[in-house]
Enzyme design. Structure first.
Site, PDB file in Angstrom:
ATOM      1  N   LYS A  19       0.853  -1.191   0.000  1.00  0.00           N
ATOM      2  CA  LYS A  19       0.000   0.000   0.000  1.00  0.00           C
ATOM      3  C   LYS A  19       0.888   1.241   0.000  1.00  0.00           C
ATOM      4  O   LYS A  19       1.512   1.574   1.010  1.00  0.00           O
ATOM      5  CB  LYS A  19      -0.908   0.046   1.237  1.00  0.00           C
ATOM      6  CG  LYS A  19      -2.008   1.100   1.064  1.00  0.00           C
ATOM      7  CD  LYS A  19      -2.653   1.517   2.352  1.00  0.00           C
ATOM      8  CE  LYS A  19      -1.827   2.494   3.111  1.00  0.00           C
ATOM      9  NZ  LYS A  19      -1.568   3.763   2.415  1.00  0.00           N
TER      10      LYS A  19
ATOM     11  N   GLY B 118       7.827   4.779   7.035  1.00  0.00           N
ATOM     12  CA  GLY B 118       7.037   5.973   7.329  1.00  0.00           C
ATOM     13  C   GLY B 118       7.513   6.632   8.610  1.00  0.00           C
ATOM     14  O   GLY B 118       8.664   6.463   9.030  1.00  0.00           O
ATOM     15  N   SER B 119       6.610   7.363   9.239  1.00  0.00           N
ATOM     16  CA  SER B 119       6.975   8.145  10.416  1.00  0.00           C
ATOM     17  C   SER B 119       7.116   7.263  11.654  1.00  0.00           C
ATOM     18  O   SER B 119       6.566   6.154  11.710  1.00  0.00           O
ATOM     19  CB  SER B 119       5.893   9.192  10.671  1.00  0.00           C
ATOM     20  OG  SER B 119       4.664   8.530  10.932  1.00  0.00           O
TER      21      SER B 119
ATOM     22  N   GLY C  29       4.966   4.098  12.764  1.00  0.00           N
ATOM     23  CA  GLY C  29       5.660   2.841  13.028  1.00  0.00           C
ATOM     24  C   GLY C  29       5.227   2.222  14.346  1.00  0.00           C
ATOM     25  O   GLY C  29       5.049   1.001  14.445  1.00  0.00           O
TER      26      GLY C  29
ATOM     27  N   GLU D 216      11.091   0.998   8.909  1.00  0.00           N
ATOM     28  CA  GLU D 216      12.048   1.961   8.343  1.00  0.00           C
ATOM     29  C   GLU D 216      11.440   3.339   8.590  1.00  0.00           C
ATOM     30  O   GLU D 216      10.510   3.751   7.881  1.00  0.00           O
ATOM     31  CB  GLU D 216      12.236   1.726   6.832  1.00  0.00           C
ATOM     32  CG  GLU D 216      12.857   0.391   6.465  1.00  0.00           C
ATOM     33  CD  GLU D 216      14.357   0.330   6.711  1.00  0.00           C
ATOM     34  OE1 GLU D 216      14.930   1.324   7.198  1.00  0.00           O
ATOM     35  OE2 GLU D 216      14.946  -0.725   6.434  1.00  0.00           O
TER      36      GLU D 216
ATOM     37  N   CYS E  15      14.302  10.519   4.266  1.00  0.00           N
ATOM     38  CA  CYS E  15      14.474  10.013   5.631  1.00  0.00           C
ATOM     39  C   CYS E  15      15.896  10.248   6.114  1.00  0.00           C
ATOM     40  O   CYS E  15      16.121  10.483   7.288  1.00  0.00           O
ATOM     41  CB  CYS E  15      14.086   8.544   5.696  1.00  0.00           C
ATOM     42  SG  CYS E  15      14.943   7.523   4.495  1.00  0.00           S
TER      43      CYS E  15
ATOM     44  N   GLU F 103      11.963  15.566  13.694  1.00  0.00           N
ATOM     45  CA  GLU F 103      12.093  15.544  12.233  1.00  0.00           C
ATOM     46  C   GLU F 103      11.185  16.605  11.614  1.00  0.00           C
ATOM     47  O   GLU F 103      10.010  16.704  11.975  1.00  0.00           O
ATOM     48  CB  GLU F 103      11.693  14.160  11.714  1.00  0.00           C
ATOM     49  CG  GLU F 103      11.912  14.000  10.224  1.00  0.00           C
ATOM     50  CD  GLU F 103      11.475  12.622   9.714  1.00  0.00           C
ATOM     51  OE1 GLU F 103      10.383  12.166  10.099  1.00  0.00           O
ATOM     52  OE2 GLU F 103      12.230  12.018   8.935  1.00  0.00           O
TER      53      GLU F 103
HETATM   54  P1  NAD Z   1       3.168   8.196   7.641  1.00  0.00           P
HETATM   55  O1  NAD Z   1       3.663   7.417   8.808  1.00  0.00           O
HETATM   56  O2  NAD Z   1       2.137   9.238   7.877  1.00  0.00           O
HETATM   57  O3  NAD Z   1       2.529   7.225   6.540  1.00  0.00           O
HETATM   58  C1  NAD Z   1       3.278   6.195   5.935  1.00  0.00           C
HETATM   59  C2  NAD Z   1       2.323   5.154   5.378  1.00  0.00           C
HETATM   60  O4  NAD Z   1       1.589   4.584   6.453  1.00  0.00           O
HETATM   61  C3  NAD Z   1       1.266   5.691   4.403  1.00  0.00           C
HETATM   62  O5  NAD Z   1       1.087   4.743   3.366  1.00  0.00           O
HETATM   63  C4  NAD Z   1       0.016   5.768   5.259  1.00  0.00           C
HETATM   64  O6  NAD Z   1      -1.163   5.644   4.518  1.00  0.00           O
HETATM   65  C5  NAD Z   1       0.218   4.566   6.157  1.00  0.00           C
HETATM   66  N1  NAD Z   1      -0.530   4.618   7.428  1.00  0.00           N
HETATM   67  C6  NAD Z   1      -0.785   5.699   8.193  1.00  0.00           C
HETATM   68  N2  NAD Z   1      -1.530   5.320   9.268  1.00  0.00           N
HETATM   69  C7  NAD Z   1      -1.716   3.985   9.182  1.00  0.00           C
HETATM   70  C8  NAD Z   1      -2.414   3.023   9.982  1.00  0.00           C
HETATM   71  N3  NAD Z   1      -3.053   3.351  11.097  1.00  0.00           N
HETATM   72  N4  NAD Z   1      -2.405   1.736   9.588  1.00  0.00           N
HETATM   73  C9  NAD Z   1      -1.758   1.359   8.457  1.00  0.00           C
HETATM   74  N5  NAD Z   1      -1.093   2.233   7.649  1.00  0.00           N
HETATM   75  C10 NAD Z   1      -1.065   3.529   8.014  1.00  0.00           C
HETATM   76  O7  NAD Z   1       4.468   8.804   6.926  1.00  0.00           O
HETATM   77  P2  NAD Z   1       4.479   9.833   5.716  1.00  0.00           P
HETATM   78  O8  NAD Z   1       4.113  11.178   6.231  1.00  0.00           O
HETATM   79  O9  NAD Z   1       3.729   9.261   4.565  1.00  0.00           O
HETATM   80  O10 NAD Z   1       6.040   9.795   5.311  1.00  0.00           O
HETATM   81  C11 NAD Z   1       7.008  10.558   5.922  1.00  0.00           C
HETATM   82  C12 NAD Z   1       7.793   9.747   6.931  1.00  0.00           C
HETATM   83  O11 NAD Z   1       8.364   8.587   6.328  1.00  0.00           O
HETATM   84  C13 NAD Z   1       8.969  10.516   7.492  1.00  0.00           C
HETATM   85  O12 NAD Z   1       9.014  10.345   8.890  1.00  0.00           O
HETATM   86  C14 NAD Z   1      10.186   9.869   6.838  1.00  0.00           C
HETATM   87  O13 NAD Z   1      11.377  10.002   7.552  1.00  0.00           O
HETATM   88  C15 NAD Z   1       9.730   8.453   6.748  1.00  0.00           C
HETATM   89  N6  NAD Z   1      10.517   7.695   5.757  1.00  0.00           N
HETATM   90  C16 NAD Z   1      11.395   6.752   6.198  1.00  0.00           C
HETATM   91  C17 NAD Z   1      12.188   6.058   5.281  1.00  0.00           C
HETATM   92  C18 NAD Z   1      13.212   5.032   5.743  1.00  0.00           C
HETATM   93  O14 NAD Z   1      13.636   4.253   4.925  1.00  0.00           O
HETATM   94  N7  NAD Z   1      13.619   5.005   7.001  1.00  0.00           N
HETATM   95  C19 NAD Z   1      12.055   6.321   3.916  1.00  0.00           C
HETATM   96  C20 NAD Z   1      11.148   7.284   3.501  1.00  0.00           C
HETATM   97  C21 NAD Z   1      10.371   7.971   4.437  1.00  0.00           C
END
Ligand code: NAD
Length: 515
Positions: free
Chosen positions: A196, A249-250, A254, A271, A305, A406
């Site tokens: 997703k 993601g965030s 996570g 990640e 990230c 961040e």
């Molecule tokens: P986010 O955590 O808001 O969302 C990431 C994903 O999670 C999206 O697909 C979202 O739809 C999904 N999601 C959100 N709530 C959920 C839930 N309750 N259940 C299941 N899925 C859910 O992050 P974002 O704002 O999309 O991205 C930015 C973040 O991603 C930053 O913190 C960045 O550092 C991080 N990031 C990390 C890496 C890495 O490899 N470490 C790489 C890229 C981005």
């Protein structure tokens, strides 16, 4: 989230529809399940052009039916995939790489428009994505187990078996990269995938699913769910077919995902975000370090990230570095993603733009000084795009929010240090541990710093280079588990220990004689 479509950008809508028709066979945004497109049944979601702020497409959030269909298709496809020889899987993965290369131009354009990534960056991406599949293609027939010299009469050996169906959830900042980065090791290890992407940027991932199938992967080996996190994402984690959750993601997201996986007693790989320190010593090649510092924070408009969002500078060169860096940052061409001259595009979405601006304003209230940037650049004020000027904040202290949280935008916090111990203490003074770098001509110091800074990736006189061949992942709140490299294969498999009795005499084998 329900879409409120006040204004549709017809030009962008038409171009995106054309690209989707070419790459997917349909202009409508749907999930890609079991080798075909499947319409969602949930609330309507909108896709917005980050460069104009206008909506260019809407789609229905994937509901339970879509997730169920994807899970069933993935289970069937995983069986078919596992039944192929390892060499055959490798050939198909190599062909996926070829398909990505063959569709590089429209794929890059789709990514540039829909995610707001400068075309000069997006154009280079498909070749790197192809490399990910090619690299793991080579591993398919090299995943051997061990023979263990146990002190009994047994032959004992290990098998690294696929987990089955893997749920992968990815963010909006580099959707094409993140999709390929996670799908390639997962299928190399023999798994099927339900991925997703962010509901803000699902398009390029849908195309990757279609190209996998075009290359010969079984229908349903790679399914892409177009939907929101708390709805579709949660349903994917909760589905009994899911045996592993990989989340990019965030840190906040996570924590929720790890809890949801733990409730089902399934493992997760996280990640997450970072607050990486880029450390410049007085003996560094200062001009190179300044170029490196700009690339570290401003590439991808800071939405990376591993962004080097904290610049730690030795006090003796602090004034020179801030002055040169600020002047150079103000000159970086920022503009429309499709303009080949653009080096920094917009922030991806309005909510993120506001978060960036709010954090900058709070930092100023807390005593930081803007050396350059802050807010929307004047030259782009007339656009509806989410542009944010490359911003350098000087005088940041460890107590400020901007020093530890961040931002995920084009904002660099500069802090000074007096010696190596202080540099290490500052570098390690956040709960994150994703990346870091040091700039110095002192070889011993460079390696000392590589050992002392808590980070999953560390550069010496460099920044940002990562590659599918090398392991990647975080320390602390930047997550756990490793993506890419050989280590990712361990995360995507589970190890079985097989014991074969070789003794001729059952008395030796079982400790008693048949009577
Ligand atoms: P986010 O955590 O808001 O969302 C990431 C994903 O999670 C999206 O697909 C979202 O739809 C999904 N999601 C959100 N709530 C959920 C839930 N309750 N259940 C299941 N899925 C859910 O992050 P974002 O704002 O999309 O991205 C930015 C973040 O991603 C930053 O913190 C960045 O550092 C991080 N990031 C990390 C890496 C890495 O490899 N470490 C790489 C890229 C981005």
């Amino acid at each position: 989230m329900t879409a409120h479509v006040t204004e549709i950008d017809l030009d962008t809508a038409t171009e995106i529809a054309g690209l989707l028709k070419t790459l997917l066979g349909s202009a409508e945004v749907q999930s890609y399940v079991a080798g075909g497109l499947m319409r969602g049944t949930g609330d309507m979601l909108a896709l917005t052009d980050p460069a104009t702020g206008d909506v260019f497409a809407t789609f229905a959030d994937a509901g339970q039916e879509v997730v169920d269909a994807a899970a069933t298709a993935a289970q069937v496809a995983q069986g078919e995939w596992a039944a192929k020889t390892a060499a055959e899987r490798g050939r198909i993965m190599f062909e996926i790489g070829r398909q990505i290369r063959a569709h590089a131009a429209p794929l890059a354009r789709l990514e540039a428009i829909s995610a707001g990534r400068p075309i000069r960056d997006a154009q280079g991406e498909p070749a790197r994505m192809a490399e990910m599949f090619e690299y793991y293609a080579g591993w398919c027939d090299k995943m051997t187990g061990d023979v263990i010299p146990v002190p009994t009469s047994h032959l004992n050996y290990t098998r690294h078996e696929p987990i089955g169906v893997v749920t992968q959830i990815t963010p909006w900042n580099a959707p094409l990269f993140t999709c390929c980065w996670q799908v390639a090791p997962a299928i190399c290890a023999g798994n099927a995938v339900m991925l997703k992407p962010s509901e803000l940027t699902p398009l390029s991932s849908l195309v990757i699913a279609a190209l996998c199938e075009k290359a010969g992967a079984p229908k349903g080996l790679v399914n892409v769910i177009a939907g929101a996190g708390p709805t579709a994402g949660q349903k994917m984690i909760d589905h009994p077919a899911t045996g592993l959750v990989v989340f990019v993601g965030s840190a906040q997201g996570g924590a929720m995902i790890a809890q949801a996986a733990a409730k089902r007693l399934i493992p997760s790989i996280l990640e997450l975000g970072g607050k990486s320190a880029n450390i410049v010593f007085a003996d560094a090649d200062i001009d190179r370090a300044i170029v490196g510092a700009q690339a570290a924070i401003f590439a991808g408009c800071g939405q990376s990230c591993v962004a080097g969002s904290r610049l730690l500078v030795h006090e003796s060169i602090h004034a020179e570095v801030v002055e040169k860096l600020s002047a150079a940052s103000a000159r970086i061409p920022m503009g429309m993603p499709l303009d080949p001259a653009t080096q920094i595009g917009p922030v991806n979405n309005a909510r993120q733009w506001s978060k960036v601006d709010t954090m900058v304003r709070r930092a100023i209230d807390q005593g930081a000084r803007i050396a350059t940037g802050g807010g929307k650049p004047e030259a782009l004020a007339g656009t509806g795009g989410f542009f944010y000027a490359p911003t350098v904040l000087d005088g940041v202290t460890p107590q400020m929010e901007i020093a530890t949280e961040e931002v995920f935008g084009p904002v660099l916090s500069v802090m000074r240090f007096s010696d190596e111990d202080e540099a290490v203490a500052l570098a390690n003074a956040t709960p994150f541990g994703l990346a870091g770098a040091v700039w110095t001509r002192d070889v011993g110091r460079a390696h000392r710093m590589a050992g002392r800074v808590r980070a999953g990736t560390f550069w010496i006189n460099s920044y940002k280079t990562i590659h599918v061949m090398s392991p990647f992942g975080g320390f602390g709140q930047s997550g756990y588990g490793r993506s890419s490299g050989r280590e990712a294969l361990a995360a995507y498999t589970t190890t079985k220990s097989v014991w074969v009795e070789t003794a001729a005499d059952p008395a030796i084998a079982f400790g008693y004689a048949p009577g």
